[in-house]
Motif scaffolding. Structure first.
Motif, short mmCIF file in Angstrom:
data_model
loop_
_atom_site.label_atom_id
_atom_site.label_comp_id
_atom_site.label_asym_id
_atom_site.label_seq_id
_atom_site.Cartn_x
_atom_site.Cartn_y
_atom_site.Cartn_z
N PRO A 1 1.17 -1.09 0.62
CA PRO A 1 -0.15 -0.21 -0.04
C PRO A 1 0.98 1.11 0.26
N GLN A 2 1.30 1.16 0.30
CA GLN A 2 2.77 2.45 0.80
C GLN A 2 3.39 2.81 -0.65
N GLY A 3 3.54 1.49 -1.21
CA GLY A 3 4.43 1.98 -2.58
C GLY A 3 3.55 2.54 -4.31
N VAL A 4 2.50 1.94 -3.00
CA VAL A 4 1.13 2.31 -4.71
C VAL A 4 0.74 3.46 -4.63
N ARG A 5 0.36 4.54 -3.20
CA ARG A 5 0.70 5.23 -2.65
C ARG A 5 1.58 6.44 -3.39
N LEU B 1 0.40 6.49 -12.52
CA LEU B 1 -0.65 5.56 -12.88
C LEU B 1 -0.78 6.36 -13.35
N VAL B 2 -1.51 7.74 -13.15
CA VAL B 2 -2.32 8.13 -13.95
C VAL B 2 -1.79 8.30 -14.85
N ASN B 3 -0.76 8.94 -14.92
CA ASN B 3 -0.22 9.70 -16.90
C ASN B 3 -0.03 8.14 -17.44
N ILE C 1 -6.61 16.23 -20.67
CA ILE C 1 -5.56 17.71 -19.73
C ILE C 1 -5.89 18.02 -18.46
N PRO C 2 -7.36 17.95 -18.52
CA PRO C 2 -8.02 17.39 -16.61
C PRO C 2 -6.97 16.71 -15.69
N LEU C 3 -7.26 14.82 -16.50
CA LEU C 3 -5.59 14.14 -16.21
C LEU C 3 -4.24 14.72 -15.66
N LEU D 1 -1.61 17.87 -9.09
CA LEU D 1 -2.48 17.56 -8.22
C LEU D 1 -2.31 16.91 -6.86
N ILE D 2 -2.08 15.87 -7.41
CA ILE D 2 -1.91 14.65 -6.92
C ILE D 2 0.16 14.56 -5.99
N ASP D 3 0.86 14.71 -7.25
CA ASP D 3 2.02 14.65 -6.70
C ASP D 3 2.39 15.86 -6.05
N SER D 4 2.08 17.48 -6.42
CA SER D 4 1.42 18.12 -5.09
C SER D 4 1.16 17.66 -3.87
#
Length: 258
Positions: free
Chosen positions: A153-157, A163-165, A218-220, A226-229
């Motif tokens: 779970p820590q690795g996936v987070r 993953l979104v990319n 573009i939204p993705l 946002l996730i990375d931030s």
């Protein structure tokens, strides 16, 4: 001036765009989403399996994962789609009676994405400090439960942005299934844009399809930022560090492949 007018009429014929929009909405967009989402789900499941095999203590499992990843990452996506769909398609059709090449397109995209997602998961899991595993073992967890409940779970987070990319890349790669000769009801955005361009002799159909791809990707891309931030901010807070302004800026477009 005439050149600019000709260029505008070739790529921005609003009549042609207006004619193709209903098909893009009703047929192309749903089929593109089905291809991307279904192959993304299957690819994620296979990718996690490959990641666990890649870090396994079993030498055979590690080699299988390594060979699979090298092959499917090394081949062009369009070549893999053609080989799997045209090579295995007739046999699957004889066994199942399904004449449509659509399922084989999903299968090919799933196998391709699994190779990339597997590497993403593996790098994320291996980035977790080994002390996490040692601490969980000290608390009485076996190796399997410790990996499943604590390390993975820590690795996936940590790899959510990647993953979104990868899903963004999958949306774009779904356009390659046009090579399989899909039926009219199965055609995705690119194929419908291409059909309109062939029918009208105007390239505005491609532009209309491109607008739909941009509306999804573009939204993705901003979701990745946002996730990375959020992840960077969380790590800085956990370490008690002051976050530098540039540390919150995610690099856009660094997917697993393009």
């Amino acid at each position: 001036m005439d050149y600019l007018n000709n260029l505008a009429s070739t790529f921005l014929d609003w009549k042609v765009i207006g004619e193709v929009l209903p098909s893009l909405f009703a047929v192309g967009l749903p089929n593109t989403l089905v291809l991307a989402v279904s192959s993304g789900i299957i690819g994620t499941a296979l990718g996690m399996l490959l990641a666990l095999m890649g870090i396994s203590r079993n030498l055979v499992a590690r080699w299988i994962a390594r060979v699979y990843t090298d092959v499917f990452r090394g081949l062009p996506a369009i070549l893999t789609i053609l080989v799997i769909s045209l090579g295995f398609g007739p046999g699957v059709r004889d066994l199942t009676g399904i004449a449509s090449p659509y399922p084989m397109g999903v299968a090919a995209l799933s196998l391709i994405s699994a190779a990339y997602i597997g590497e993403i998961f593996r790098s994320g899991i291996q980035s977790v400090d080994k002390g996490q595993l040692e601490a969980s073992r000290a608390l009485g967890f076996g190796y399997g439960p410790a990996m499943r409940l604590i390390v993975v779970p820590q690795g996936v987070r940590r790899v959510l942005p990647a993953l979104v990319n990868q899903f963004i890349a999958l949306i774009k790669d779904s356009s390659l299934v046009f090579t399989l000769g899909l039926m009219a009801s199965e055609r995705e955005l690119f194929q419908i844009g291409q059909d309109e361009a062939s029918r009208s002799g105007n390239l505005s159909g491609y532009v209309a399809a491109g607008i739909f791809y941009l509306a999804m990707t573009i939204p993705l891309t901003h979701v990745v930022n946002l996730i990375d931030s959020r992840l960077r901010t969380g790590r800085a807070k956990n370490r008690g560090e002051k976050q530098e302004p540039d540390a919150a800026v995610a690099v856009v477009g660094k997917g697993a492949h393009s």
